[in-house]
Design an enzyme around this catalytic site. Sequence first.
Site, PDB file in Angstrom:
ATOM      1  N   SER A 158       0.731  -1.099  -0.082  1.00  0.00           N
ATOM      2  CA  SER A 158       0.029  -0.060  -0.015  1.00  0.00           C
ATOM      3  C   SER A 158       0.784   1.251  -0.104  1.00  0.00           C
ATOM      4  CB  SER A 158      -0.809   0.116   1.228  1.00  0.00           C
ATOM      5  OG  SER A 158      -1.860   0.853   1.259  1.00  0.00           O
ATOM      6  N   ASP A 313      -8.394  -6.530  -4.546  1.00  0.00           N
ATOM      7  CA  ASP A 313      -8.292  -4.991  -4.087  1.00  0.00           C
ATOM      8  C   ASP A 313      -9.154  -3.982  -4.847  1.00  0.00           C
ATOM      9  OD1 ASP A 313      -7.048  -2.679  -3.279  1.00  0.00           O
ATOM     10  OD2 ASP A 313      -5.119  -3.367  -3.649  1.00  0.00           O
ATOM     11  N   HIS A 346      -7.934  -5.343  -0.455  1.00  0.00           N
ATOM     12  CA  HIS A 346      -6.449  -4.493  -0.201  1.00  0.00           C
ATOM     13  C   HIS A 346      -5.698  -5.157   0.893  1.00  0.00           C
ATOM     14  CE1 HIS A 346      -3.909  -1.289  -0.683  1.00  0.00           C
ATOM     15  NE2 HIS A 346      -4.027  -0.743   0.848  1.00  0.00           N
TER      16      HIS A 346
HETATM   17  N1  LIG Z   1      -4.941  -1.200   6.769  1.00  0.00           N
HETATM   18  C1  LIG Z   1      -3.522  -0.561   6.528  1.00  0.00           C
HETATM   19  C2  LIG Z   1      -3.504  -0.485   5.046  1.00  0.00           C
HETATM   20  C3  LIG Z   1      -4.085   0.619   4.453  1.00  0.00           C
HETATM   21  O1  LIG Z   1      -3.729   1.127   3.191  1.00  0.00           O
HETATM   22  C4  LIG Z   1      -3.280   0.532   7.234  1.00  0.00           C
HETATM   23  O2  LIG Z   1      -4.235   1.180   7.828  1.00  0.00           O
HETATM   24  O3  LIG Z   1      -2.192   1.046   7.101  1.00  0.00           O
END
Ligand SMILES: N[C@@H](CCO)C(=O)O
Length: 403
Positions: A158, A313, A346
């Site tokens: 991410s 995702d 995701h």
């Molecule tokens: N759930 C993760 C990934 C979000 O992109 C976060 O809170 O960092």
Amino acid sequence: MVVTFFPGFRWRSQLKLAQIASPEDPFTLEQGGCLTEITVAYETYGTLSAAGDNVILVAHALTGDSHPAAHGPYDEQGWWEPLIGPGRTLDTDRFYVICANVLGGCQGTTGPASPDPATGRAYGMGFPEITVKDMVKVQKRLLEVLRIQHLALVIGGSMGGMQALEWAVSYPGFIDAVVVIAAPGYAAPQAIAYNRVGRQAVMLDPAWQNGNYYGGPGPEKGLAAARALGMITYQSELSMAYKFGRRTRSGQFEVENYLDYQGANIVKRFDANSYLYLLRALDLFDISAGYATYEDALARIDARMLIVGVSSDILYPPHQQEELAATLRRVGIRAELAVINSPHGHDGFLIDFQLLRPILTRFIDAALPAPVTVPIRQWFRFRASSLAYLGARLMPAVELREV
Ligand SMILES: N[C@@H](CCO)C(=O)O
Ligand SMILES: CC(=O)SCCNC(=O)CCNC(=O)[C@H](O)C(C)(C)COP(=O)(O)OP(=O)(O)OC[C@H]1O[C@@H](n2cnc3c(N)ncnc32)[C@H](O)[C@@H]1OP(=O)(O)O
């Protein structure tokens, strides 16, 4: 220097702090402005080799921190626990793993909740706009402070994947291999749209007070709503159907209870202004920024690349990783693509370790072949034989490892 942390900040036994900017050595930001004081909170795992050639930088996502794994059996588990440790995918018997909280964060590194040296009060919205490139530049400075001149691997999911890609483009010649998971080459309008609504939820909360809420409760309702929206984009139709169905409890659907729970959790552990700044950095992410074209930016890379997508995702869908990998290949970069077939959406990069592990292991073994190791007990057995002893002496590249 005054170091203050956001109230949700958890002190970790192995947390280290480094100063990477000063009035004499200010840090200039991509979008303008500069910071004359930056503290970076980071953690390390394993041992730095004498040649300094075994360093892995792990980059965290939006609300992550410098603690991807526990430092021992009594330490708190980290967000990539199954991947990092002795004998694990990022093997700390072999690699020296570093993970730092990002610039603009609230888990020890300087961000909007930190005191502005000019006023002594929290920056709030006076904090300069930051980008993923700035986050990476801060990490580069941290490595300079630590006298690390080379990275074997940069890896992240991410926002961490964006940082990994930014590393590859910004610092060719510095890195052997890069893994980008569940991240695009640039933020697409749909992802920007989600973030826009998240930011509005925070800023429309009267308790936000233009970001000057420190010392008071802050925009708890707005931040909780923003996180609830975010959580929807981190999951999938299938994972929600499986986890919650249409079940109800206490007069609410379970999915509503879940979003309430996640909203209440973020308020305890995250600063609302940090959330705004980091969402904005995600939106601004475009690897071609500062270069003539997308292709020109990617053509700078000389690291071996692995791009990983998650099939379900909806935030940074797999066709974005396919496009990134295809463009890398078109401009002559050695890039592999893998899409894990996961229902988790995701956040699959935080859940589907059994799917990620073989893909990562195969890539690491190919891109960073381990030096031939002779376990130390075996070496002593060899030593009894003068022929083997001589052989070992003739092969200085052979490393000895405790077993
Ligand atoms: N759930 C993760 C990934 C979000 O992109 C976060 O809170 O960092
Ligand atoms: C990548 C980084 O850099 S770090 C950031 C990672 N951390 C986060 O994103 C924090 C938020 N956590 C999560 O989103 C998830 O826990 C993940 C993605 C890490 C793991 O996902 P999953 O294993 O599928 O967990 P799931 O989403 O089902 O449950 C998470 C929590 O919701 C709770 N929960 C599940 N169902 C319900 C429900 N119906 N009502 C209320 N709470 C619920 C769980 O008890 C669990 O609580 P806990 O975190 O206190 O243990």
